[in-house]
Design an enzyme around this catalytic site. Structure first.
Site, PDB file in Angstrom:
ATOM      1  N   THR A   1      22.602 118.900  61.627  1.00 45.36           N
ATOM      2  CA  THR A   1      22.294 118.099  60.416  1.00 45.36           C
ATOM      3  C   THR A   1      22.006 116.676  60.697  1.00 45.36           C
ATOM      4  O   THR A   1      21.911 115.798  59.941  1.00 45.36           O
ATOM      5  CB  THR A   1      22.958 118.478  58.940  1.00 45.36           C
ATOM      6  OG1 THR A   1      22.991 119.932  59.193  1.00 45.36           O
ATOM      7  CG2 THR A   1      22.141 117.881  57.959  1.00 45.36           C
ATOM      8  N   HIS A   2      22.507 116.370  62.240  1.00 43.60           N
ATOM      9  CA  HIS A   2      22.717 114.886  62.374  1.00 43.60           C
ATOM     10  C   HIS A   2      21.297 114.234  62.824  1.00 43.60           C
ATOM     11  O   HIS A   2      20.889 113.992  64.089  1.00 43.60           O
ATOM     12  CB  HIS A   2      23.650 114.761  63.664  1.00 43.60           C
ATOM     13  CG  HIS A   2      24.919 115.256  63.406  1.00 43.60           C
ATOM     14  ND1 HIS A   2      25.981 115.616  64.077  1.00 43.60           N
ATOM     15  CD2 HIS A   2      25.613 115.498  62.050  1.00 43.60           C
ATOM     16  CE1 HIS A   2      26.948 115.938  63.692  1.00 43.60           C
ATOM     17  NE2 HIS A   2      26.940 116.079  62.099  1.00 43.60           N
ATOM     18  N   LEU A   3      20.540 114.174  61.737  1.00 42.62           N
ATOM     19  CA  LEU A   3      19.239 113.426  62.150  1.00 42.62           C
ATOM     20  C   LEU A   3      19.139 112.098  62.097  1.00 42.62           C
ATOM     21  O   LEU A   3      20.213 111.482  61.153  1.00 42.62           O
ATOM     22  CB  LEU A   3      18.219 114.043  60.964  1.00 42.62           C
ATOM     23  CG  LEU A   3      17.770 115.472  61.106  1.00 42.62           C
ATOM     24  CD1 LEU A   3      17.410 116.231  59.791  1.00 42.62           C
ATOM     25  CD2 LEU A   3      16.718 115.946  62.011  1.00 42.62           C
TER      26      LEU A   3
ATOM     27  N   GLN B   1      19.988 115.191  67.797  1.00 43.65           N
ATOM     28  CA  GLN B   1      20.830 115.456  68.927  1.00 43.65           C
ATOM     29  C   GLN B   1      20.683 116.814  69.667  1.00 43.65           C
ATOM     30  O   GLN B   1      20.088 117.537  69.236  1.00 43.65           O
ATOM     31  CB  GLN B   1      22.474 115.399  68.322  1.00 43.65           C
ATOM     32  CG  GLN B   1      22.889 113.976  67.683  1.00 43.65           C
ATOM     33  CD  GLN B   1      24.546 114.103  67.118  1.00 43.65           C
ATOM     34  OE1 GLN B   1      24.628 114.935  66.321  1.00 43.65           O
ATOM     35  NE2 GLN B   1      25.058 112.860  67.360  1.00 43.65           N
TER      36      GLN B   1
END
Lengths: 592, 436
Positions: free
Chosen positions: A518-520, A346
């Site tokens: 941490t929004h992979l 993101q």
């Protein structure tokens, strides 16, 4: 090597794994859930006041993955030699029971309907040529209306606080005007605005935008979910992200699902079990079970089962598929193969307003999922035509509680001295009188951004590490810069004495040293075409139909919203179809 | 213990044979299990992590330590060779098979009220519904001459009723309402609530075994392991005077009610026992408890006083202990002391807080406490221990603050009292923490 048997094996004890394990035990299956980290409980990890120790928590990474055993390697471009990610910084995968669902913040969105069919929507509105060269823009293969009951179920399990805009097509409140209609209200009313969020609400409205309360899985009052699990109310202490909530008010698998699941005689949880691979039969089209390393005895154990669910963190799911030979690995040169394809992230940048010295922003107060946002520049909510980019970004004040060490790293803004009395003065001024506004945007998928097995580096168990090839792309940089520029009228309406707009800089590569999110996502995406997706619309492997892969790995591109709400809805959606269709007649749920 | 084993050896043959003769119905076994839960047999005969009813729970008496026996149907290590008559005598009269008297840690003065039908069901359950376990708990550490049992026989004769006497006082007592009669049977009999909640004399007998024995019955017992069992009578401030029937039912079903949560010994009682009782029985217990008039006169009425709340909301923490309260307690129990009903218990108006004896409060601060999960309420809640965070003076201050705030008006706690009642071990010790 010993062999135990189960009806279903679930890998990973986070949200995805816990939801699947709950649903499958409800269906009468004997479920074994494997978690490589330790068991975790609020009574221990969240014991107040020790739990709110920033040094031990967020700084020394108490609840995060132990990178000394296994990690990923990272490079920006094909042709570079990737290096291992040895210190947690850019992103923070969890470890232990609850996974990242224990240390997350709590922002709990439903996906924007347009985002689920982004390729079709962009083509319909702007034509095929609008999609930049090298972008693998795709649809999810599932619609909002199909997922709605599962978004609803997830919110009720999580105890989500929020304000609806439309229920069953009727406008009912002051929620997000861009949000789709819902079948029911949020289970809890929205969290109260902290001061800065309230200032943002007014300023955004003055600027002509449409502010709304962020949907948050931080309970605005005490709550009992449909499983009977109870939550306490959030007290805005600010120790959400990186911590186990001592008030039991941030939703986690540990608080919201596992108390019930652990009592089920059909459920077995094995911790410190590092899954090495999914075992396949000789045809490579059927999983026979999984093999894990018992981290206490250092012995491999094989469990057989009819059904295997991968519910580990996004890139661990992809890693396990590659290590096990499930699905064709992605080949970036040919843009062929599916496992590792469409790895996405993101675009998150923070802007900051400094207010007059008689306005104290009390940034220590906060809640992980709370705040006020605008969606005027997210998804397909605005005309992309003149801008020539795909994607968008919500903008918000999500004051999640600025802790002292974190505050010191923010410093006093770009122009402030880096040391000495001037530094201290600016630091104190920023802590007292500044407020942060984030643009939390999408990231599209590209041919040359992908995951594969690293040819150089191995983990402590002798397996090749997963390699990330990632860099920012022109489309997303321009998207971010455009949306952030639209924050300027808000800054003015706030009466900021000074402000800084944080934007991605063209030509500046992805920097792993700075925390971003941490929004992979992606890497094993869902879709209707087995040539461009690793799993079908029910999150079932096209190639090994008794393997389901649940998580943000399924996202074909990175959406502007936080992923957990979508992950939970997909988990319930997939579980529903496993229960109602797959278990009656195991086999592919979609035939091409 | 040796005596028991010797006796068992002699008796094994004929009884094993008879044990196989009958095959009782599953219904009867379940009925026996229900009585065992109502009687909370597990509290004293099961150790967490060990097979159920295999004994070994330690009891520290002034003259030494005894361990509860194995009551599984193992013929050598348990009670598998007892006849029903022997079993009934043990339960209701405290007489072992060898004729020796039991220590009154076994609540036979209460169990004396159990009906023949319930004792029969209990016998069947412990013979056919429990898995035999071939282990013997450690031997008692009481040495001769104190280990002699004849004084216990005298004790029994003086203080324990015979089943006939007991029945006369309970089951044959006249009640205006059959629900009250059922409640009396459960509370005075199987539930043996008085074992903890009724004061004991120097000679250790409960000063009253039933409501008919006077108003000392369930008026609050002596502290056990630092937990002080409060009055279950209708005192407005320190008893159940302000608890509705539904509050009591919710508390016994799920260890939590809007007026307070179970902790300490009561947490175990809910976990092993009351959570399994039917709604009818829980209502019977509640209605019966609510029929016990307040013992203390005048019975002062608790009324919420907003002074403390107003001060804390203003940021005024000048009162002694207020700062500690705000820093360590208010997140859950709130400035207004009302907590969050059924999640974090109120301190305002809580009988435990206003009790003359601050023992439970001190133990709570030192060790923390667990509101246990039950099948009706699957979430456990844990109050963390503060022994490593607060000094004894700070504990005395904050407890005095809590006891004085919100209209509680209970006496302050002196630091010397905190010192005296400090548990030997801080923290939860070997207690297994719930996992949520």
């Amino acid at each position: 090597m010993t062999t135990k048997n189960a009806d279903a094996i679930v890998v990973g004890a986070g949200w995805a794994g816990s939801i699947l394990a709950k649903e499958l035990t409800e269906a009468g299956l004997k479920v074994v859930m494997l978690e490589r980290g330790p068991d975790r409980a609020t009574a221990v990890e969240g014991a107040y006041p020790d739990s709110i120790d920033e040094l031990r928590g967020a700084i020394r990474h108490r609840l995060f993955q132990d990178l000394s055993r296994t990690t990923v390697t990272i490079r920006n471009k094909i042709g570079q030699t990737a290096l291992p990610y040895r210190q947690l910084s850019a992103f923070l995968p969890g470890e232990g029971v609850g996974g990242a669902g224990l240390h997350w913040s709590g922002v709990h969105f439903r996906a924007a309907p347009d985002d689920l069919a982004l390729r079709s929507n962009v083509i319909a509105r702007y034509g095929q040529k609008f999609i930049p060269e090298g972008m693998n823009l795709q649809d999810y293969g599932v619609t909002y209306d199909e997922l709605e009951p599962f978004f609803d179920k997830a919110e009720k399990v999580f105890g989500t606080s929020g304000e609806a805009y439309k229920i069953n097509g009727k406008v009912v409140g002051n929620g997000n005007v861009f949000a789709p209609s819902r079948s029911d209200d949020f289970p809890l009313p929205p969290l109260k605005d902290v001061y800065t969020a309230n200032l943002f609400r007014k300023a955004a409205s003055d600027a002509g935008y449409h502010p709304y309360s962020l949907p948050a899985a931080n309970a605005s009052r005490q709550y009992t979910n449909p499983y009977g699990a109870q939550m306490g109310p959030c007290n805005f202490c600010g120790y959400c992200s990186g911590y186990d909530c001592y008030m039991y008010s941030k939703a986690s698998p540990n608080v919201n699902i596992l108390p019930v699941l652990r009592k089920d005689p059909n459920f077995t949880l094995i911790t410190r079990a590092h899954v090495m691979r999914v075992d396949l039969d000789s045809t490579k089209t059927r999983a026979t079970g999984v093999t894990y390393l018992d981290l206490d005895s250092n012995k491999e154990v094989t469990i057989t089962a009819d059904l295997v669910v991968l519910g580990a963190f996004q890139f661990h799911n992809v890693h396990l598929m590659l290590l096990s030979g499930i699905g064709k690995p992605y080949d970036a040169q040919k843009n062929e193969g599916v496992v590792g394809r469409n790895f996405v992230y993101q675009t998150i940048t923070t802007s900051r307003a400094w207010l007059p010295e008689n306005q104290f922003t009390n940034q220590f107060i906060g809640t992980g999922g709370g705040g006020v946002a605008i969606d005027d520049f997210n998804s397909m909510n605005f005309d992309h035509g003149p801008h020539g980019f795909v994607g968008g970004s919500p903008v918000w004040v999500n004051q999640a509680g600025v802790k002292p060490i974190a505050a010191s790293t923010i410093g006093g803004g770009k122009d402030a001295p880096r040391w000495g009395a001037g530094y201290k003065k600016a630091l104190v001024n920023t802590y007292r009188h500044a407020m942060a506004i984030d643009a939390h945007g999408s990231n599209m998928a590209y041919r040359d951004v992908f995951l594969d097995l690293d040819p150089t580096w191995k983990n402590t168990y002798g397996q090749p590490l997963l390699r990330m090839t990632f860099d920012w792309q022109d489309n997303d940089i321009r998207m971010n810069r455009y949306v952030v520029s639209q924050i300027e009228p808000i800054m003015k309406a706030l009466g900021a004495t000074k402000y800084e707009l944080g934007m991605l800089e063209p030509g500046k590569p992805f920097d792993t040293r700075l925390y971003q999110t941490t929004h992979l996502g992606g890497g094993a995406v869902m879709g209707d075409d087995p040539n461009t997706s690793a799993i079908n619309r029910y999150l079932q492997s096209w190639d090994v139909p008794n393997v389901f892969v649940i998580g943000s790995n399924a996202f074909p591109q990175g959406m502007g919203y936080n992923p957990t709400g979508m992950v939970a809805a997909l988990a319930y959606w997939s579980a529903h179809h496993i229960r109602t269709t797959y278990l009656k007649s195991p086999g592919p749920l979609v035939r091409v | 213990m040796r005596g028991i084993r010797f006796a068992l050896c002699l008796a094994v043959f004929p009884l094993v044979a008879s044990a196989h003769a009958a095959t009782p119905s599953e219904d009867l076994i379940r009925q026996g299990e229900y009585v065992a839960r109502a009687a909370d047999c597990a509290a004293c005969h099961s150790v967490r992590g060990q097979p159920p009813f295999s004994g070994g729970v330690p009891f520290d008496l002034p003259m030494g330590r005894i361990y509860s026996p194995n009551i599984t149907p193992d013929p050598d290590h348990g009670i598998g060779s007892d006849t029903e008559e022997q079993f009934a005598r043990a339960i209701r009269e405290g007489v072992r098979k060898d004729g020796a008297s039991m220590y009154p840690a076994m609540p036979f003065p209460s169990y004396a009220r159990l009906t023949d039908a319930d004792v029969h069901a209990l016998f069947v359950y412990f013979r056919y519904g429990v898995k035999p376990v071939a282990t013997t708990p450690p031997a008692s550490t009481i040495v001769w001459p104190l280990s002699m049992r004849w004084p216990l026989t005298m004790w029994r004769g003086m203080f324990a009723p015979t089943p006939r006497q007991a029945a006369a006082k309970t089951t044959q007592r006249s009640f205006p309402d059959p629900v009250l009669a059922r409640g009396a049977y459960l509370v005075e009999g199987a539930g043996h609530c008085g074992a903890c909640h009724t004061p004991r004399a120097l000679s250790l007998q409960e000063k009253a075994l039933t409501a008919a024995d006077g108003d000392l019955y369930l008026s609050g017992g002596g502290s056990v392991d630092g937990w002080h069992p409060p009055s279950l009578r209708q005192e407005n401030r320190t008893g159940l005077g302000r608890w509705s029937e539904d509050d009591i039912v919710a508390f016994l079903r799920g260890a939590r009610a809007s007026e307070g949560s179970a902790f300490g010994g009561m947490a175990d009682a809910v976990q092993h026992g009351t959570q399994y009782l039917t709604d009818d029985d829980l209502h019977a217990i509640a209605r019966y408890l609510r029929s016990l008039p307040a013992r203390k006169t005048p019975d002062l009425v608790w009324k919420y006083d907003p002074t403390t709340e107003t001060a804390l909301r203003r940021g005024d923490v000048s009162a002694r202990g207020a700062r500690v309260y705000v820093d360590h307690c208010a997140a859950c129990h709130r400035d207004d002391g009302r907590g969050y009903p059924a999640v974090f218990p109120p301190l305002a108006g809580n009988p435990v807080v206003m009790d003359e004896q601050p023992d439970s409060l001190i133990t709570l601060l030192f060790k923390g406490a667990i509101v246990p999960a039950s099948h009706n309420a699957p979430s456990a809640f844990v109050m963390p221990p503060f022994a490593h965070v607060l000094s004894e003076q700070q504990m005395a201050d904050v407890l005095s603050f809590i006891r004085g705030a919100w209209g509680n008006d209970a006496a302050a706690v002196d630091v010397e009292v905190v010192r005296k009642l400090t548990p030997k071990e801080s923290g939860a010790g070997g207690v297994k923490m719930p996992l949520n």
